[in-house]
Write an enzyme that holds these catalytic residues in place. Structure first.
Site, short mmCIF file in Angstrom:
data_model
loop_
_atom_site.label_atom_id
_atom_site.label_comp_id
_atom_site.label_asym_id
_atom_site.label_seq_id
_atom_site.Cartn_x
_atom_site.Cartn_y
_atom_site.Cartn_z
N GLU A 178 -22.71 -2.73 21.69
CA GLU A 178 -21.79 -2.02 20.79
C GLU A 178 -21.33 -0.71 21.42
O GLU A 178 -20.20 -0.28 21.21
CB GLU A 178 -22.47 -1.81 19.42
N GLU A 231 -29.46 -9.20 25.42
CA GLU A 231 -28.84 -9.38 24.12
C GLU A 231 -27.49 -10.10 24.29
O GLU A 231 -26.48 -9.45 24.55
CB GLU A 231 -28.61 -8.03 23.44
N SER A 257 -30.06 -11.71 16.55
CA SER A 257 -30.48 -12.49 15.37
C SER A 257 -31.92 -12.98 15.48
O SER A 257 -32.24 -14.09 15.05
CB SER A 257 -29.52 -13.66 15.12
N ASN A 306 -33.86 -1.84 15.78
CA ASN A 306 -32.63 -1.07 16.00
C ASN A 306 -31.88 -1.04 14.68
O ASN A 306 -31.22 -2.00 14.32
CB ASN A 306 -31.81 -1.77 17.10
N TRP A 307 -31.99 0.08 13.99
CA TRP A 307 -31.36 0.17 12.66
C TRP A 307 -29.85 0.27 12.73
O TRP A 307 -29.17 0.11 11.73
CB TRP A 307 -31.89 1.39 11.90
N LYS A 308 -29.33 0.60 13.88
CA LYS A 308 -27.89 0.87 14.03
C LYS A 308 -27.49 1.95 13.01
O LYS A 308 -28.32 2.80 12.69
CB LYS A 308 -27.08 -0.42 13.88
N GLY A 342 -26.03 -10.03 15.36
CA GLY A 342 -25.53 -9.90 14.00
C GLY A 342 -24.75 -11.10 13.50
O GLY A 342 -24.08 -11.03 12.48
N GLY A 399 -32.17 -6.13 15.18
CA GLY A 399 -31.21 -5.37 14.39
C GLY A 399 -31.40 -5.63 12.90
O GLY A 399 -32.26 -5.04 12.26
N GLY A 400 -30.61 -6.55 12.37
CA GLY A 400 -30.58 -6.82 10.93
C GLY A 400 -31.96 -6.96 10.29
O GLY A 400 -32.25 -6.34 9.25
N HIS A 437 -26.34 -0.42 24.81
CA HIS A 437 -26.19 -1.52 23.84
C HIS A 437 -24.76 -2.05 23.89
O HIS A 437 -23.82 -1.28 24.14
CB HIS A 437 -26.52 -1.01 22.44
P1 PGA Z 1 -29.33 -8.38 15.37
O1 PGA Z 1 -29.05 -7.13 16.35
O2 PGA Z 1 -30.82 -8.61 15.35
O3 PGA Z 1 -28.81 -7.92 14.02
O4 PGA Z 1 -28.59 -9.54 15.90
C1 PGA Z 1 -29.77 -6.97 17.54
C2 PGA Z 1 -29.25 -5.78 18.29
O5 PGA Z 1 -28.03 -5.57 18.32
O6 PGA Z 1 -30.04 -5.01 18.89
#
Ligand code: PGA
Length: 254
Positions: A97, A167, A212, A9-11, A173, A233-234, A95
């Site tokens: 967010e 999640e 993470s 997930n590049w966001k 993050g 994500g990251g 998600h």
């Molecule tokens: P993260 O994000 O790996 O940077 O914690 C995961 C996500 O929000 O899908």
């Protein structure tokens, strides 16, 4: 055994240049990975690039959001049909967010799931609790409600076509990862919630962990019996890091 799915997930990250490099790197590096399934979800403007660069590889394309509606006067929105046209296979829905910053409710998310399924896209439904909810021992109540509301609206049978991602918001993050035991316990709870409605669907549905996930913790998480992959994500923004997680996914398949 459920085939592990590792989805990036590049966001809202990247540039045309970095997206191209990342996608090309993934295509090259994915060649040796045969047992885990790999997917990547870039921002909308890079989907066309993804469609072009991923051709002939086993890496699947996904999007990070979708409109509830099929077509029409919805300025700024993107439909499931458009995502399907650009070769998407997956769509991340709900998600945390999106829930937090864009007011997405369980009801809106349920509509998005249906919009995806109508176009043969596979939604990845995200659920998870905040730190405060965990500290107040509300984790199961919160996730039970998030899932229960969606099941009530669109029915359990729909879950034959849905992937789930657990999640924990406090782990996204932050560098703080749920321990394999903490994650496994919630994944098991999610499967039990589904099993109350349909045991066969509960056994088949893939439940990914997100928060993470990185090369150093992926194998321990992915070895848990109810953790069927990762939503990353990251670490999905660095080709070597993401491929290392995909390799961990490959390694847990017997
Ligand atoms: P993260 O994000 O790996 O940077 O914690 C995961 C996500 O929000 O899908």
């Amino acid at each position: 055994m459920r085939q592990p799915l590792i989805a990036g997930n590049w966001k809202m990250n990247g540039t045309k240049t970095s997206a191209e490099a990342l996608l090309s790197g993934l295509v090259a590096g994915s060649v040796g990975i045969s047992k885990a399934e790999i997917a990547v979800c870039p921002p909308f403007p890079y989907l066309a690039l993804g469609e072009r660069l991923l051709i002939g590889s086993s890496v699947r394309l996904g999007a990070q959001n979708v409109c509830t509606q099929d077509v029409g006067a919805y300025t700024g929105e993107v439909s499931a049909l458009m995502l399907a046209e650009f070769g998407c296979h997956y769509v991340i829905c709900g998600h945390s967010e999106r829930r937090e910053y864009y007011g997405e409710t369980d009801s809106i998310i349920a509509e998005k799931l249906l919009a995806c399924i109508k176009q043969q896209l596979t939604p990845i439904l995200c659920v998870g609790e905040t730190l405060q909810q965990r500290e107040q021992e509300q984790t199961e109540a919160v996730i039970g409600t998030q899932l229960g509301n969606v099941i009530a609206q669109i029915g359990i049978d729909t879950f034959q076509k849905i992937e789930i991602a657990y999640e924990p918001v406090w782990a996204i993050g932050t560098g703080k990862t749920a321990t394999p035991e903490q994650a496994q316990s919630v994944h098991y709870f999610i499967r039990q919630q589904l099993a109350k409605h349909d045991q066969i669907i509960a056994e088949k549905v893939r439940i990914l962990y997100g928060g993470s996930m990185k090369a150093s913790n992926a194998q321990d998480l992915l070895s848990q019996p109810d953790i069927d992959g990762g939503l990353v994500g990251g670490a999905s923004l660095i080709v070597e890091d993401f491929l290392a997680i995909c390799q961990a996914g490959d390694a847990v398949v017997l």
